[in-house]
Enzyme design. Structure first.
Site, PDB file in Angstrom:
ATOM      1  N   SER A 101       0.834  -1.206   0.000  1.00  0.00           N
ATOM      2  CA  SER A 101       0.000   0.000   0.000  1.00  0.00           C
ATOM      3  C   SER A 101       0.866   1.252   0.000  1.00  0.00           C
ATOM      4  O   SER A 101       2.059   1.181   0.315  1.00  0.00           O
ATOM      5  CB  SER A 101      -0.856  -0.002   1.278  1.00  0.00           C
ATOM      6  OG  SER A 101      -1.334   1.292   1.588  1.00  0.00           O
ATOM      7  N   TYR A 111      -3.233  -0.084  10.079  1.00  0.00           N
ATOM      8  CA  TYR A 111      -3.102  -0.453   8.659  1.00  0.00           C
ATOM      9  C   TYR A 111      -1.689  -0.132   8.165  1.00  0.00           C
ATOM     10  O   TYR A 111      -1.040  -0.946   7.511  1.00  0.00           O
ATOM     11  CB  TYR A 111      -4.144   0.313   7.857  1.00  0.00           C
ATOM     12  CG  TYR A 111      -4.234  -0.011   6.399  1.00  0.00           C
ATOM     13  CD1 TYR A 111      -3.609   0.799   5.454  1.00  0.00           C
ATOM     14  CD2 TYR A 111      -4.968  -1.104   5.952  1.00  0.00           C
ATOM     15  CE1 TYR A 111      -3.714   0.520   4.093  1.00  0.00           C
ATOM     16  CE2 TYR A 111      -5.076  -1.379   4.587  1.00  0.00           C
ATOM     17  CZ  TYR A 111      -4.453  -0.563   3.671  1.00  0.00           C
ATOM     18  OH  TYR A 111      -4.558  -0.836   2.321  1.00  0.00           O
TER      19      TYR A 111
HETATM   20  P1  NAP Z   1     -11.957  -4.816  -0.331  1.00  0.00           P
HETATM   21  O1  NAP Z   1     -12.787  -4.307  -1.447  1.00  0.00           O
HETATM   22  O2  NAP Z   1     -12.316  -4.460   1.092  1.00  0.00           O
HETATM   23  O3  NAP Z   1     -11.813  -6.417  -0.453  1.00  0.00           O
HETATM   24  C1  NAP Z   1     -11.061  -7.082   0.511  1.00  0.00           C
HETATM   25  C2  NAP Z   1     -11.288  -8.564   0.319  1.00  0.00           C
HETATM   26  O4  NAP Z   1     -10.584  -9.275   1.342  1.00  0.00           O
HETATM   27  C3  NAP Z   1     -12.773  -8.927   0.453  1.00  0.00           C
HETATM   28  O5  NAP Z   1     -13.107  -9.926  -0.470  1.00  0.00           O
HETATM   29  C4  NAP Z   1     -12.835  -9.469   1.872  1.00  0.00           C
HETATM   30  O6  NAP Z   1     -13.856 -10.400   2.075  1.00  0.00           O
HETATM   31  C5  NAP Z   1     -11.490 -10.185   1.946  1.00  0.00           C
HETATM   32  N1  NAP Z   1     -11.122 -10.472   3.333  1.00  0.00           N
HETATM   33  C6  NAP Z   1     -11.052  -9.613   4.357  1.00  0.00           C
HETATM   34  N2  NAP Z   1     -10.690 -10.271   5.482  1.00  0.00           N
HETATM   35  C7  NAP Z   1     -10.546 -11.579   5.142  1.00  0.00           C
HETATM   36  C8  NAP Z   1     -10.204 -12.762   5.857  1.00  0.00           C
HETATM   37  N3  NAP Z   1      -9.939 -12.740   7.173  1.00  0.00           N
HETATM   38  N4  NAP Z   1     -10.158 -13.924   5.177  1.00  0.00           N
HETATM   39  C9  NAP Z   1     -10.456 -13.979   3.856  1.00  0.00           C
HETATM   40  N5  NAP Z   1     -10.791 -12.901   3.114  1.00  0.00           N
HETATM   41  C10 NAP Z   1     -10.828 -11.719   3.771  1.00  0.00           C
HETATM   42  O7  NAP Z   1     -10.465  -4.322  -0.523  1.00  0.00           O
HETATM   43  P2  NAP Z   1      -9.676  -3.899  -1.836  1.00  0.00           P
HETATM   44  O8  NAP Z   1      -9.745  -2.432  -1.988  1.00  0.00           O
HETATM   45  O9  NAP Z   1     -10.041  -4.801  -2.976  1.00  0.00           O
HETATM   46  O10 NAP Z   1      -8.188  -4.229  -1.327  1.00  0.00           O
HETATM   47  C11 NAP Z   1      -7.595  -5.493  -1.546  1.00  0.00           C
HETATM   48  C12 NAP Z   1      -6.189  -5.392  -0.990  1.00  0.00           C
HETATM   49  O11 NAP Z   1      -5.535  -4.255  -1.561  1.00  0.00           O
HETATM   50  C13 NAP Z   1      -6.153  -5.197   0.517  1.00  0.00           C
HETATM   51  O12 NAP Z   1      -5.031  -5.867   1.051  1.00  0.00           O
HETATM   52  C14 NAP Z   1      -5.957  -3.684   0.660  1.00  0.00           C
HETATM   53  O13 NAP Z   1      -5.320  -3.356   1.884  1.00  0.00           O
HETATM   54  C15 NAP Z   1      -5.067  -3.416  -0.501  1.00  0.00           C
HETATM   55  N6  NAP Z   1      -5.042  -2.041  -0.994  1.00  0.00           N
HETATM   56  C16 NAP Z   1      -6.205  -1.422  -1.370  1.00  0.00           C
HETATM   57  C17 NAP Z   1      -6.119  -0.119  -1.903  1.00  0.00           C
HETATM   58  C18 NAP Z   1      -7.325   0.651  -2.352  1.00  0.00           C
HETATM   59  O14 NAP Z   1      -7.190   1.867  -2.572  1.00  0.00           O
HETATM   60  N7  NAP Z   1      -8.479   0.036  -2.520  1.00  0.00           N
HETATM   61  C19 NAP Z   1      -4.878   0.490  -2.041  1.00  0.00           C
HETATM   62  C20 NAP Z   1      -3.732  -0.175  -1.593  1.00  0.00           C
HETATM   63  C21 NAP Z   1      -3.836  -1.445  -1.094  1.00  0.00           C
HETATM   64  P3  NAP Z   1     -15.193  -9.941   2.861  1.00  0.00           P
HETATM   65  O15 NAP Z   1     -15.958  -9.107   1.915  1.00  0.00           O
HETATM   66  O16 NAP Z   1     -15.852 -11.228   3.226  1.00  0.00           O
HETATM   67  O17 NAP Z   1     -14.726  -9.144   4.066  1.00  0.00           O
HETATM   68  C1  GCO Z   2      -6.877   5.254   3.396  1.00  0.00           C
HETATM   69  C2  GCO Z   2      -7.002   4.321   2.223  1.00  0.00           C
HETATM   70  C3  GCO Z   2      -5.645   3.773   1.837  1.00  0.00           C
HETATM   71  C4  GCO Z   2      -5.798   2.874   0.667  1.00  0.00           C
HETATM   72  C5  GCO Z   2      -4.496   2.327   0.225  1.00  0.00           C
HETATM   73  C6  GCO Z   2      -3.557   3.388  -0.270  1.00  0.00           C
HETATM   74  O1  GCO Z   2      -7.765   5.236   4.257  1.00  0.00           O
HETATM   75  O2  GCO Z   2      -5.878   5.978   3.411  1.00  0.00           O
HETATM   76  O3  GCO Z   2      -7.889   3.256   2.510  1.00  0.00           O
HETATM   77  O4  GCO Z   2      -5.085   3.115   2.918  1.00  0.00           O
HETATM   78  O5  GCO Z   2      -6.608   1.790   0.981  1.00  0.00           O
HETATM   79  O6  GCO Z   2      -3.899   1.520   1.177  1.00  0.00           O
HETATM   80  O7  GCO Z   2      -2.460   2.728  -0.859  1.00  0.00           O
END
Ligand code: NAP
Ligand code: GCO
Length: 264
Positions: free
Chosen positions: A145, A158
């Site tokens: 992230s 986080y």
């Molecule tokens: P999301 O929409 O919240 O999806 C997260 C997924 O992880 C959901 O399918 C959730 O299932 C699953 N999950 C959560 N806890 C779990 C557990 N204990 N066991 C199995 N599955 C679990 O998140 P996203 O935005 O797609 O993010 C995916 C990854 O990218 C995460 O690691 C997040 O930190 C990272 N990330 C996101 C962003 C962003 O801007 N969106 C940026 C940087 C990094 P449920 O629906 O059942 O909870």
């Molecule tokens: C926040 C956001 C970020 C993104 C992502 C950025 O609250 O700042 O959720 O943490 O999820 O991780 O890279």
């Protein structure tokens, strides 16, 4: 050259991939020829995910598994190895965030985030590595992230988890590189998924959420990322094209980390 990016016949486990970033990465893997395996905590979400993959022409294998539960993860990996085959590519994608000012956050809430975002990638990688060693190759991609590099208000747990995940990535690369296992990270910028939906909600007067405007001013690309923006970088790190890339965090952020931000 194109063959280097092929994932033909490779078995990829993407955790938490019923939707969001995990789903987009799995979709890109499938387009490159991979066999898709994913998990989610609830059967209803696994079923929803299977239907979505099918609608996209992908015959995925879905399993219910909480990635924080080591016994369940070990059982999942054994079941996948029996029903599908040995996992060639692991994407530790499952993750949660709790946006709470640190001094208002309970230790239990802090632990919950660390459990999913840091302990679980350790558990799942540990379950997959022995068979990768036997097979003579493996690819592990940890979804890091911006918070692997930067902090901000309300995301202490986080950021601690994602900073730790960056170093776990480097340590797996160091410890298992000799077995032809490459472990790298992808650091998405701000991506439009359910996880960030609260940061993009329109205000009652129809204006943008202040954080939405803030991110647009900090991103040279001038937009939020789309989950599909992560597919190509993930295919690169999952393919032979990255066999000498190890311990690297590839930031896919539209330039946020390079940019001081637009003058207000
Ligand atoms: P999301 O929409 O919240 O999806 C997260 C997924 O992880 C959901 O399918 C959730 O299932 C699953 N999950 C959560 N806890 C779990 C557990 N204990 N066991 C199995 N599955 C679990 O998140 P996203 O935005 O797609 O993010 C995916 C990854 O990218 C995460 O690691 C997040 O930190 C990272 N990330 C996101 C962003 C962003 O801007 N969106 C940026 C940087 C990094 P449920 O629906 O059942 O909870
Ligand atoms: C926040 C956001 C970020 C993104 C992502 C950025 O609250 O700042 O959720 O943490 O999820 O991780 O890279």
């Amino acid at each position: 050259m194109n063959n280097q990016f092929s994932l033909e016949g490779k078995i990829a486990l993407v955790t938490g991939a019923s939707y969001g970033i995990g789903y987009a990465i799995a979709k890109a893997f499938a387009a490159a020829g991979a066999i898709i395996v994913f998990n989610d905590i609830k059967q209803e979400l696994v079923d929803k995910g299977l239907a979505a993959y099918e609608a996209d022409g992908i015959k995925a294998h879905g399993y219910v598994c909480d990635v924080t539960d080591e016994a369940a993860v070990n059982a999942l990996v054994a079941q996948v190895e029996k029903e599908v085959g040995i996992i060639d590519i692991l994407v530790n994608n499952a993750g949660i965030i709790k946006r709470i000012p640190m001094c208002d956050m309970t230790a239990e809430q802090f632990r919950q985030v660390i459990d999913v975002d840091l302990n679980a990638p350790f558990i799942v990688a540990k379950a997959c590595i022995p068979a990768m060693i036997k097979k003579g190759h493996g690819k592990i991609i940890n979804i890091c992230s911006m918070m692997s590099e930067l902090g901000r208000e309300t995301v202490s747990a986080y950021a601690a988890a994602k900073g730790g995940l960056k170093m776990l990535t480097r340590n797996i690369a160091s410890e298992y590189g000799a077995y032809n296992i490459q472990c790298n990270g992808i650091g998405p910028g701000y991506i439009a998924t359910p996880q960030t939906a609260p940061l993009r909600e329109r205000q009652p007067d129809g204006s943008r959420h202040p954080f939405d405007s803030f991110i647009l001013s900090k991103t040279p690309a001038g937009r939020w990322g789309d989950a599909d923006d992560l597919g190509g970088p993930a295919v690169f790190l999952a393919s032979d094209a990255s066999n000498f890339v190890n311990g690297h965090i590839l930031y896919v952020d539209g330039g946020i980390l390079a940019y001081i931000g637009k003058q207000p």
